[in-house]
Motif scaffolding. Structure first.
Motif, PDB file in Angstrom:
ATOM      1  N   GLY A  60     -36.545 -12.786 -18.026  1.00  0.00           N
ATOM      2  CA  GLY A  60     -36.241 -14.114 -18.544  1.00  0.00           C
ATOM      3  C   GLY A  60     -35.797 -14.088 -19.992  1.00  0.00           C
ATOM      4  O   GLY A  60     -35.574 -15.138 -20.592  1.00  0.00           O
ATOM      5  N   ARG A  61     -35.653 -12.869 -20.544  1.00  0.00           N
ATOM      6  CA  ARG A  61     -35.236 -12.710 -21.939  1.00  0.00           C
ATOM      7  C   ARG A  61     -34.030 -11.777 -22.008  1.00  0.00           C
ATOM      8  O   ARG A  61     -33.923 -10.825 -21.244  1.00  0.00           O
ATOM      9  CB  ARG A  61     -36.386 -12.127 -22.778  1.00  0.00           C
ATOM     10  CG  ARG A  61     -37.610 -13.010 -22.867  1.00  0.00           C
ATOM     11  CD  ARG A  61     -38.680 -12.379 -23.759  1.00  0.00           C
ATOM     12  NE  ARG A  61     -39.224 -11.156 -23.165  1.00  0.00           N
ATOM     13  CZ  ARG A  61     -40.305 -11.124 -22.392  1.00  0.00           C
ATOM     14  NH1 ARG A  61     -40.950 -12.246 -22.087  1.00  0.00           N
ATOM     15  NH2 ARG A  61     -40.750  -9.977 -21.899  1.00  0.00           N
ATOM     16  N   PHE A  62     -33.142 -12.057 -22.957  1.00  0.00           N
ATOM     17  CA  PHE A  62     -31.957 -11.237 -23.133  1.00  0.00           C
ATOM     18  C   PHE A  62     -32.260 -10.033 -24.022  1.00  0.00           C
ATOM     19  O   PHE A  62     -32.703 -10.186 -25.162  1.00  0.00           O
ATOM     20  CB  PHE A  62     -30.813 -12.044 -23.738  1.00  0.00           C
ATOM     21  CG  PHE A  62     -30.185 -13.009 -22.777  1.00  0.00           C
ATOM     22  CD1 PHE A  62     -29.258 -12.570 -21.855  1.00  0.00           C
ATOM     23  CD2 PHE A  62     -30.532 -14.358 -22.792  1.00  0.00           C
ATOM     24  CE1 PHE A  62     -28.669 -13.449 -20.958  1.00  0.00           C
ATOM     25  CE2 PHE A  62     -29.960 -15.237 -21.896  1.00  0.00           C
ATOM     26  CZ  PHE A  62     -29.028 -14.785 -20.967  1.00  0.00           C
ATOM     27  N   SER A  63     -32.016  -8.847 -23.491  1.00  0.00           N
ATOM     28  CA  SER A  63     -32.150  -7.617 -24.265  1.00  0.00           C
ATOM     29  C   SER A  63     -30.780  -7.236 -24.818  1.00  0.00           C
ATOM     30  O   SER A  63     -29.762  -7.835 -24.465  1.00  0.00           O
ATOM     31  CB  SER A  63     -32.709  -6.504 -23.380  1.00  0.00           C
ATOM     32  OG  SER A  63     -33.996  -6.850 -22.898  1.00  0.00           O
ATOM     33  N   LEU A  64     -30.748  -6.205 -25.675  1.00  0.00           N
ATOM     34  CA  LEU A  64     -29.507  -5.801 -26.342  1.00  0.00           C
ATOM     35  C   LEU A  64     -29.215  -4.335 -26.073  1.00  0.00           C
ATOM     36  O   LEU A  64     -30.125  -3.507 -26.041  1.00  0.00           O
ATOM     37  CB  LEU A  64     -29.619  -6.011 -27.854  1.00  0.00           C
ATOM     38  CG  LEU A  64     -29.832  -7.440 -28.342  1.00  0.00           C
ATOM     39  CD1 LEU A  64     -30.242  -7.433 -29.812  1.00  0.00           C
ATOM     40  CD2 LEU A  64     -28.564  -8.256 -28.164  1.00  0.00           C
ATOM     41  N   VAL A  65     -27.946  -4.012 -25.891  1.00  0.00           N
ATOM     42  CA  VAL A  65     -27.528  -2.615 -25.804  1.00  0.00           C
ATOM     43  C   VAL A  65     -26.385  -2.418 -26.791  1.00  0.00           C
ATOM     44  O   VAL A  65     -25.471  -3.244 -26.881  1.00  0.00           O
ATOM     45  CB  VAL A  65     -27.110  -2.218 -24.371  1.00  0.00           C
ATOM     46  CG1 VAL A  65     -25.902  -3.001 -23.899  1.00  0.00           C
ATOM     47  CG2 VAL A  65     -26.841  -0.715 -24.301  1.00  0.00           C
ATOM     48  N   VAL A  66     -26.473  -1.333 -27.582  1.00  0.00           N
ATOM     49  CA  VAL A  66     -25.485  -1.050 -28.622  1.00  0.00           C
ATOM     50  C   VAL A  66     -24.880   0.321 -28.383  1.00  0.00           C
ATOM     51  O   VAL A  66     -25.609   1.309 -28.220  1.00  0.00           O
ATOM     52  CB  VAL A  66     -26.134  -1.096 -30.022  1.00  0.00           C
ATOM     53  CG1 VAL A  66     -25.087  -0.821 -31.110  1.00  0.00           C
ATOM     54  CG2 VAL A  66     -26.803  -2.446 -30.261  1.00  0.00           C
ATOM     55  N   THR A  67     -23.567   0.411 -28.347  1.00  0.00           N
ATOM     56  CA  THR A  67     -22.896   1.705 -28.186  1.00  0.00           C
ATOM     57  C   THR A  67     -22.709   2.351 -29.550  1.00  0.00           C
ATOM     58  O   THR A  67     -22.642   1.683 -30.574  1.00  0.00           O
ATOM     59  CB  THR A  67     -21.540   1.549 -27.489  1.00  0.00           C
ATOM     60  OG1 THR A  67     -20.689   0.704 -28.272  1.00  0.00           O
ATOM     61  CG2 THR A  67     -21.713   0.943 -26.111  1.00  0.00           C
ATOM     62  N   THR A  68     -22.604   3.701 -29.547  1.00  0.00           N
ATOM     63  CA  THR A  68     -22.624   4.455 -30.794  1.00  0.00           C
ATOM     64  C   THR A  68     -21.599   5.592 -30.786  1.00  0.00           C
ATOM     65  O   THR A  68     -20.748   5.670 -29.902  1.00  0.00           O
ATOM     66  CB  THR A  68     -24.027   5.037 -31.040  1.00  0.00           C
ATOM     67  OG1 THR A  68     -24.394   5.830 -29.901  1.00  0.00           O
ATOM     68  CG2 THR A  68     -25.055   3.931 -31.226  1.00  0.00           C
ATOM     69  N   PHE A  69     -21.734   6.487 -31.775  1.00  0.00           N
ATOM     70  CA  PHE A  69     -20.845   7.633 -31.940  1.00  0.00           C
ATOM     71  C   PHE A  69     -21.318   8.786 -31.050  1.00  0.00           C
ATOM     72  O   PHE A  69     -22.407   8.728 -30.475  1.00  0.00           O
ATOM     73  CB  PHE A  69     -20.851   8.054 -33.413  1.00  0.00           C
ATOM     74  CG  PHE A  69     -19.664   8.871 -33.832  1.00  0.00           C
ATOM     75  CD1 PHE A  69     -18.414   8.287 -33.971  1.00  0.00           C
ATOM     76  CD2 PHE A  69     -19.804  10.216 -34.117  1.00  0.00           C
ATOM     77  CE1 PHE A  69     -17.317   9.037 -34.374  1.00  0.00           C
ATOM     78  CE2 PHE A  69     -18.716  10.975 -34.524  1.00  0.00           C
ATOM     79  CZ  PHE A  69     -17.468  10.386 -34.653  1.00  0.00           C
ATOM     80  N   GLU A  70     -20.510   9.836 -30.948  1.00  0.00           N
ATOM     81  CA  GLU A  70     -20.933  10.995 -30.172  1.00  0.00           C
ATOM     82  C   GLU A  70     -22.149  11.656 -30.821  1.00  0.00           C
ATOM     83  O   GLU A  70     -22.352  11.586 -32.034  1.00  0.00           O
ATOM     84  CB  GLU A  70     -19.800  12.006 -30.058  1.00  0.00           C
ATOM     85  CG  GLU A  70     -19.357  12.628 -31.360  1.00  0.00           C
ATOM     86  CD  GLU A  70     -18.290  13.689 -31.141  1.00  0.00           C
ATOM     87  OE1 GLU A  70     -18.579  14.688 -30.463  1.00  0.00           O
ATOM     88  OE2 GLU A  70     -17.170  13.505 -31.646  1.00  0.00           O
ATOM     89  N   ASP A  71     -22.974  12.271 -29.988  1.00  0.00           N
ATOM     90  CA  ASP A  71     -24.245  12.874 -30.400  1.00  0.00           C
ATOM     91  C   ASP A  71     -25.283  11.839 -30.805  1.00  0.00           C
ATOM     92  O   ASP A  71     -26.302  12.182 -31.420  1.00  0.00           O
ATOM     93  CB  ASP A  71     -24.052  13.886 -31.540  1.00  0.00           C
ATOM     94  CG  ASP A  71     -23.265  15.110 -31.084  1.00  0.00           C
ATOM     95  OD1 ASP A  71     -23.295  15.418 -29.876  1.00  0.00           O
ATOM     96  OD2 ASP A  71     -22.609  15.738 -31.923  1.00  0.00           O
ATOM     97  N   GLN A  72     -25.021  10.590 -30.478  1.00  0.00           N
ATOM     98  CA  GLN A  72     -25.996   9.518 -30.641  1.00  0.00           C
ATOM     99  C   GLN A  72     -26.090   8.770 -29.309  1.00  0.00           C
ATOM    100  O   GLN A  72     -25.078   8.513 -28.666  1.00  0.00           O
ATOM    101  CB  GLN A  72     -25.583   8.525 -31.734  1.00  0.00           C
ATOM    102  CG  GLN A  72     -25.582   9.083 -33.130  1.00  0.00           C
ATOM    103  CD  GLN A  72     -25.213   8.033 -34.158  1.00  0.00           C
ATOM    104  OE1 GLN A  72     -25.032   6.858 -33.850  1.00  0.00           O
ATOM    105  NE2 GLN A  72     -25.082   8.462 -35.405  1.00  0.00           N
ATOM    106  N   ALA A  73     -27.291   8.433 -28.927  1.00  0.00           N
ATOM    107  CA  ALA A  73     -27.464   7.713 -27.669  1.00  0.00           C
ATOM    108  C   ALA A  73     -27.111   6.247 -27.834  1.00  0.00           C
ATOM    109  O   ALA A  73     -27.338   5.653 -28.897  1.00  0.00           O
ATOM    110  CB  ALA A  73     -28.909   7.826 -27.199  1.00  0.00           C
ATOM    111  N   ALA A  74     -26.554   5.655 -26.801  1.00  0.00           N
ATOM    112  CA  ALA A  74     -26.447   4.202 -26.769  1.00  0.00           C
ATOM    113  C   ALA A  74     -27.869   3.653 -26.800  1.00  0.00           C
ATOM    114  O   ALA A  74     -28.773   4.212 -26.174  1.00  0.00           O
ATOM    115  CB  ALA A  74     -25.731   3.747 -25.508  1.00  0.00           C
ATOM    116  N   THR A  75     -28.083   2.606 -27.563  1.00  0.00           N
ATOM    117  CA  THR A  75     -29.441   2.109 -27.786  1.00  0.00           C
ATOM    118  C   THR A  75     -29.703   0.853 -26.981  1.00  0.00           C
ATOM    119  O   THR A  75     -28.978  -0.134 -27.104  1.00  0.00           O
ATOM    120  CB  THR A  75     -29.668   1.812 -29.274  1.00  0.00           C
ATOM    121  OG1 THR A  75     -29.246   2.937 -30.053  1.00  0.00           O
ATOM    122  CG2 THR A  75     -31.135   1.536 -29.547  1.00  0.00           C
TER     123      THR A  75
END
Length: 368
Positions: free
Chosen positions: A326-341
């Protein structure tokens, strides 16, 4: 050199993120669903201009894609943004953006010239919104030269009304998002800005410590370059906007390297909150107080940095209720050698980095 862009129709819900805590029954998928590359038969032939050497930060930006039903026939049309290389800029050459009309049969027709939207600026991306409340979708484009606001003339054409709308700030813009943050019935506009970059005097490739990556000479930046503050524009309801970043509390005093921008009601109070993904610097999360002001809760919320406390190269950002809480979470894309968060929304503006636990981190670490 040109890099062909392929048009893919993807039916994906928030990148298909599934928590390991969900039951096996929730993870069942219809194995009969398949996708085919329809680009060759679609009539979409757009090519994004790139420089193979990517000697400058400006040249490493790919173009944004806007989906809008510009003629209100009930079918989504496609607008591709484009930006020229530095060498083209120095020669006075421009890259052509493109608008494709949806023919309702799986094909598209290039109507760029008729619509008058071929060469608006060195375009990075943009957003769609009905800024004048006439019922027709307009477009704002983010550019190396600032912004371009294209008003829908309701006849298949657009007009550049940037100056009339008071959106003439010439600083490099990247992300854009419309939302009525104060509930007055008119959509306002948030713009993220990147770095101070002059194509006439670009930094020298591989010239300093911030122009190397793992000992290899590369383009300079963003670290080592002057960042630019973001801009929040309040819609005055008369076709003009007023810059209210400082008075509203989203002034970006650190001049961080802004890229992705997102409006979403993250605390469930019915008002859109604001998230800005910053490159190589902490992200911003602003809580909307409903009175025209925002509180910076970036670090308190747990979304400024990763769960390990590291700054990431924040780029794209999306929000959805991936775990049906029931809540909106966030996903953030990143640079290589870093995980998407993946920041799980735990309520009351508290977020937890569950990238590894949810299975998002490992598949994304090696990719840009």
């Amino acid at each position: 050199m040109f890099l062909g862009l392929r048009l893919l129709l993807l039916l994906v819900a928030c990148f298909g993120l599934v928590s390991r805590q969900e039951s096996q029954s929730q993870q069942q998928f219809d194995s009969s669903i398949r996708f085919a590359d329809a680009t060759p038969s679609s009539g979409v032939t757009f090519e994004h201009v790139v420089s193979p050497e990517k000697k400058y930060l400006y040249e490493s930006m790919s173009g944004g894609v806007l989906l809008l039903d510009y003629d209100r026939d009930g079918w989504l049309d496609i607008y591709f943004t484009n930006a020229q290389s530095v060498s083209m800029t120095l020669k006075g050459e421009k890259a052509r953006s493109a608008l494709y009309h949806n023919n309702h049969d799986g094909t598209f027709t290039d109507v760029t010239d008729k619509a008058g939207v071929g060469y608006p600026c060195s375009a990075m991306g943009g957003a769609v919104g009905d800024y004048d409340n006439d019922g027709w979708p307009d477009m704002v484009l983010t550019c190396q030269e600032g912004l371009v606001l294209l008003r829908n003339n309701r006849d298949g054409t657009f007009s550049d009304v940037t100056k009339q709308a008071r959106l003439s700030d010439p600083r490099w813009s990247t992300g854009a998002a419309f939302a009525d943050y104060d509930g007055d019935g008119f959509v306002d506009l948030m713009i993220s800005r990147y770095v101070d970059f002059d194509p006439q005097k670009p930094p020298v490739f591989g010239s300093g410590p911030t122009c190397h990556y793992r000992g290899i000479p590369v383009q300079c930046g963003p670290r080592g370059m002057k960042g630019l503050s973001d801009s929040l524009y309040h819609n005055n309801g008369d076709g003009t906007f007023t810059e209210v970043s400082s008075t509203s509390g989203v002034q970006d005093a650190g001049n961080l390297y802004g890229l992705g921008v997102l409006w979403s009601d993250l605390d469930g109070n019915g008002r859109p909150d604001l998230f800005v993904a910053d490159d190589s610097t902490p992200n911003y999360l602003y809580r909307n107080d409903g009175k025209g002001h925002f509180a910076d809760v970036s670090f308190m919320s747990g979304t400024a940095v990763s769960g390990e406390g590291a700054e990431t190269a924040g780029m794209g950002v999306a929000a959805c209720d991936y775990n049906h809480s029931g809540r909106f979470s966030l996903v953030v894309t990143t640079f290589e050698d870093q995980a998407a968060t993946l920041y799980r929304n735990d309520g009351a503006m508290n977020f937890t980095d569950v990238s590894f636990a949810a299975g998002v981190a490992t598949p994304t670490i090696k990719f840009l």
